[in-house]
Design an enzyme around this catalytic site. Structure first.
Site, PDB file in Angstrom:
ATOM      1  N   HIS A  49      53.298  79.810  20.382  1.00  0.00           N
ATOM      2  CA  HIS A  49      54.654  80.313  20.117  1.00  0.00           C
ATOM      3  C   HIS A  49      55.139  81.158  21.300  1.00  0.00           C
ATOM      4  O   HIS A  49      56.280  81.038  21.734  1.00  0.00           O
ATOM      5  CB  HIS A  49      54.679  81.204  18.870  1.00  0.00           C
ATOM      6  CG  HIS A  49      54.371  80.513  17.575  1.00  0.00           C
ATOM      7  ND1 HIS A  49      53.413  80.963  16.703  1.00  0.00           N
ATOM      8  CD2 HIS A  49      54.902  79.411  16.999  1.00  0.00           C
ATOM      9  CE1 HIS A  49      53.372  80.186  15.630  1.00  0.00           C
ATOM     10  NE2 HIS A  49      54.255  79.219  15.786  1.00  0.00           N
ATOM     11  N   LYS A 103      57.155  81.601  -0.788  1.00  0.00           N
ATOM     12  CA  LYS A 103      55.816  81.481  -0.201  1.00  0.00           C
ATOM     13  C   LYS A 103      55.166  82.849  -0.081  1.00  0.00           C
ATOM     14  O   LYS A 103      55.852  83.862  -0.002  1.00  0.00           O
ATOM     15  CB  LYS A 103      55.925  80.879   1.209  1.00  0.00           C
ATOM     16  CG  LYS A 103      56.121  79.381   1.216  1.00  0.00           C
ATOM     17  CD  LYS A 103      55.943  78.852   2.618  1.00  0.00           C
ATOM     18  CE  LYS A 103      56.178  77.352   2.697  1.00  0.00           C
ATOM     19  NZ  LYS A 103      56.160  76.886   4.095  1.00  0.00           N
ATOM     20  N   ARG A 124      54.344  69.797  19.346  1.00  0.00           N
ATOM     21  CA  ARG A 124      52.973  69.724  19.861  1.00  0.00           C
ATOM     22  C   ARG A 124      52.501  68.294  20.018  1.00  0.00           C
ATOM     23  O   ARG A 124      51.898  67.931  21.010  1.00  0.00           O
ATOM     24  CB  ARG A 124      52.006  70.443  18.901  1.00  0.00           C
ATOM     25  CG  ARG A 124      52.114  71.938  18.933  1.00  0.00           C
ATOM     26  CD  ARG A 124      51.357  72.554  17.800  1.00  0.00           C
ATOM     27  NE  ARG A 124      51.886  72.081  16.525  1.00  0.00           N
ATOM     28  CZ  ARG A 124      51.597  72.605  15.352  1.00  0.00           C
ATOM     29  NH1 ARG A 124      50.738  73.596  15.282  1.00  0.00           N
ATOM     30  NH2 ARG A 124      52.138  72.140  14.251  1.00  0.00           N
ATOM     31  N   SER A 142      49.111  78.322  13.522  1.00  0.00           N
ATOM     32  CA  SER A 142      48.836  79.579  12.808  1.00  0.00           C
ATOM     33  C   SER A 142      47.772  79.347  11.737  1.00  0.00           C
ATOM     34  O   SER A 142      46.917  80.198  11.497  1.00  0.00           O
ATOM     35  CB  SER A 142      50.117  80.100  12.145  1.00  0.00           C
ATOM     36  OG  SER A 142      51.092  80.384  13.108  1.00  0.00           O
TER      37      SER A 142
END
Ligand code: PNS
Length: 162
Positions: free
Chosen positions: A17, A41, A90, A128
């Site tokens: 990031h 969440k 990615r 993450s």
């Protein structure tokens, strides 16, 4: 003023990031990192913790700021007076989800464009989620996250300050 918003969960922010933030800061006059506060969440880190970690590791980049947001990214982008959403890509596995999100955002807000930065090769594997898993086993995190993030992960997951 050419402004961009880099929205995400950043739970927690990784070196991948940070690489995207740095590269976006070169391309735009101002980059606002938008940290999603999603009440549906339960992230590992609170939105305040996530914002503060990103502020701390980007303090040397003058044209980067960090804010929490709720709701749709495009509404946050508009409220910032920005025209562009930045996302990192990615691998091909990211593509379908990112394409769907970018297209949906474009239908809702045709005045806002999504620009993708291809993740640098050294961070192409990083997420993450995997960082949290490695952290939970007490492994060294130096290659994945900045030291203050590693410390916060150890404190949160292992209850220690080592
Ligand atoms: O870091 P992430 O979890 O991949 O980021 C995803 C994020 C926060 C960019 C995305 O979930 C998002 O924009 N959420 C806010 C709601 C929204 O605007 N959704 C897009 C329409 S599908």
């Amino acid at each position: 003023m050419h402004k961009a918003v880099y929205p995400g969960s950043f739970d927690p922010v990784t070196n991948g990031h940070l690489d995207i933030i740095r590269r976006a800061s070169i391309q735009f006059d101002e980059v606002i990192v938008g940290v999603l506060h999603n009440s549906q969440k339960t992230p590992l880190f609170s939105v305040e913790e996530r914002v503060n970690m990103i502020k701390s590791i980007t303090s040397d980049i003058p044209n980067v700021s960090v804010q929490a947001f709720e709701g749709l990214s495009v509404n946050f982008v508009r409220s910032c007076g920005a025209q562009v959403i930045i996302r990192g890509l990615r691998a091909i596995t990211d593509f379908e989800y990112e394409l769907q999100m970018a297209q949906t955002n474009r239908v809702m807000a045709p005045d806002i464009d999504t620009m993708f930065l291809i993740t640098s090769l050294e961070y192409a594997y990083l997420s993450s989620t995997t960082v949290k898993e490695v952290a939970s086993f007490g492994e060294d995190l130096d290659k994945f996250v900045q030291p203050i993030v590693a410390k916060a992960l150890r404190r949160k997951l292992l209850g220690n300050e080592l």
